[in-house]
Design an enzyme around this catalytic site. Structure first.
Site, mmCIF file in Angstrom:
data_model
loop_
_atom_site.group_PDB
_atom_site.id
_atom_site.type_symbol
_atom_site.label_atom_id
_atom_site.label_comp_id
_atom_site.label_asym_id
_atom_site.label_seq_id
_atom_site.Cartn_x
_atom_site.Cartn_y
_atom_site.Cartn_z
ATOM 1 N N CYS A 124 47.010 69.689 -9.802
ATOM 2 C CA CYS A 124 46.521 70.245 -11.076
ATOM 3 C C CYS A 124 45.002 70.319 -11.108
ATOM 4 O O CYS A 124 44.364 69.580 -11.853
ATOM 5 C CB CYS A 124 46.944 69.362 -12.241
ATOM 6 S SG CYS A 124 48.684 69.200 -12.472
ATOM 7 N N CYS A 140 50.939 88.065 -7.577
ATOM 8 C CA CYS A 140 50.649 86.638 -7.716
ATOM 9 C C CYS A 140 49.283 86.328 -7.122
ATOM 10 O O CYS A 140 48.909 85.163 -6.998
ATOM 11 C CB CYS A 140 51.741 85.784 -7.073
ATOM 12 S SG CYS A 140 51.955 86.116 -5.318
ATOM 13 N N GLU A 194 64.554 93.704 0.387
ATOM 14 C CA GLU A 194 64.030 92.342 0.576
ATOM 15 C C GLU A 194 64.285 91.917 2.015
ATOM 16 O O GLU A 194 65.353 92.171 2.560
ATOM 17 C CB GLU A 194 64.749 91.407 -0.412
ATOM 18 C CG GLU A 194 64.626 89.931 -0.151
ATOM 19 C CD GLU A 194 63.203 89.429 -0.219
ATOM 20 O OE1 GLU A 194 62.794 88.748 0.740
ATOM 21 O OE2 GLU A 194 62.506 89.712 -1.210
#
Length: 384
Positions: free
Chosen positions: A14, A341, A266
């Site tokens: 984090c 992303c 995919e």
């Protein structure tokens, strides 16, 4: 809730935890604007109401503890030293407790943790998934040896320990990974309890998740992300839709009710098998899925004169390829919806798409990974 004692021990999980959440969002939005703003407007970032405890998947690595016991946790940043984790601010609280049950059961069986340097020991990792919509929980025990001694006892102890802690275990799978690798899962699997998969619901469709299924880890924000992507496609029910890098079919199946037909491509064969099963399971008749490299497949399809009205692309972190983007331009869809992303590789890909006659209408950043530096973006492009 905004600090954790593991941060002082060099846990890299984090990096933004010390930063106020509103400031995190502002930082991510301005980073996206700096990268993509020259292509089109960047809209306000979509953050979470509660930016903690969102991860529905946990990977924990086993390590030795005092008295010949074992513990498990996360590698300290840039090392292979395991930091024991009792509780994590990003993990689903149910999974925190399931993990403690796994450790307790493993210690009752006297299992030893795998030692990377010596190649000794049995247990490498534990992968946990929880389907938030159904509450089902999967436990995957990754072993360095093909046989798990006393597997039936382990399952019995695990169910007892889970019940003591008031959490469910729906299925238990042993995964065998003999290789010297940082990749968590090996190829061989054995179901020890339950069906070997769990069911989850997302955007009104049900998905079967097996140990290796790719599935977004933040269910609340994934629904936001896919909702934005399908809205950006502006489907009327007449379109042929290509879902490139489709994984287990989530975006294509979410769009299927508003499209004439959906084709998903995919590379990962397990994921394609899941996608076909997910289409059947949801009674979706207008979706087909192919196991192929997206770049090679779209190049052949474009050369064969196949057309798509809308292309969804959700490539991995390294982004797409020039050959893929050139084939997109040859197919000449009216709209391209790019789910990224990694805004840096998205910016690189947009440079090529805009040269090929596409204009970006706008971008929406979505905070899928609060407390970390990552940010997802949905971009809508239309053909000039």
């Amino acid at each position: 809730m905004s600090d954790c004692k593991l941060r002082a021990k060099n846990c890299g999980g984090c990096p933004l935890l010390g930063l106020d959440y509103a400031a995190q969002l502002k930082q991510k939005e301005s980073a996206v604007r700096a990268l993509l703003g020259k292509y089109g407007p960047v809209h306000p970032i979509r953050g979470m109401d509660v930016p903690y405890r969102y991860r529905n998947k946990v990977i924990s690595t086993f390590a030795p503890a005092a008295g010949g016991k074992l513990t498990s946790g996360i590698y300290a940043a840039r090392t292979h030293k395991v930091l024991p984790v009792e509780s994590c601010l990003l993990e689903d609280e149910v999974l925190d407790k399931v993990l403690l049950a796994v450790r307790a059961a493993a210690n009752r069986c006297r299992y030893q943790p795998y030692n990377e340097d010596r190649g000794t020991g049995l247990l490498r990792h534990c992968l946990l998934r929880r389907a938030v919509a159904t509450g089902q929980v999967m436990v995957v025990l990754v072993t360095a040896q093909p046989v798990l001694p006393g597997a039936k006892n382990f399952v019995r102890y695990l169910l007892e320990e889970a019940e003591t802690r008031g959490v469910p275990v729906t299925t238990v799978v042993q995964n065998y990974n003999p290789r010297q690798t940082s990749v968590v899962l090996g190829e061989a699997e054995k179901v020890l309890y339950g069906k070997g998969f769990i069911l989850d619901t997302l955007c009104g469709k049900t998905y079967a998740l097996s140990p290796r299924s790719f599935y977004q880890v933040n269910p609340v924000q994934t629904a936001v992300l896919y909702g934005l992507a399908v809205d950006a496609a502006r489907l009327t029910g007449k379109e042929t839709v290509l879902d490139a890098y489709c994984g287990i079919g989530t975006i294509g199946l979410t769009a299927s009710g508003k499209a004439k037909q959906v084709v998903g491509v995919e590379l990962n064969r397990d994921a394609v098998r899941d996608a076909i099963g997910n289409a059947k399971h949801n009674g979706v008749k207008n979706a087909r899925f192919f196991a192929a490299d997206a770049t090679a497949w779209i190049q052949e399809a474009a050369e064969a004169g196949q057309r798509a009205d809308v292309i969804f692309m959700d490539p991995p972190r390294e982004g797409s390829t020039p050959r893929f983007l050139e084939s997109v331009a040859r197919m000449a869809p009216k709209r391209v919806v790019y789910v990224s992303c990694n805004p840096e590789t998205m910016a690189r890909d947009l440079a090529l798409l805009t040269q090929k006659g596409y204009r970006a209408e706008g971008f929406v950043p979505v905070d899928l990974f609060p407390q970390t530096a990552h940010c997802e973006v949905v971009g809508a492009l239309s053909r000039l």
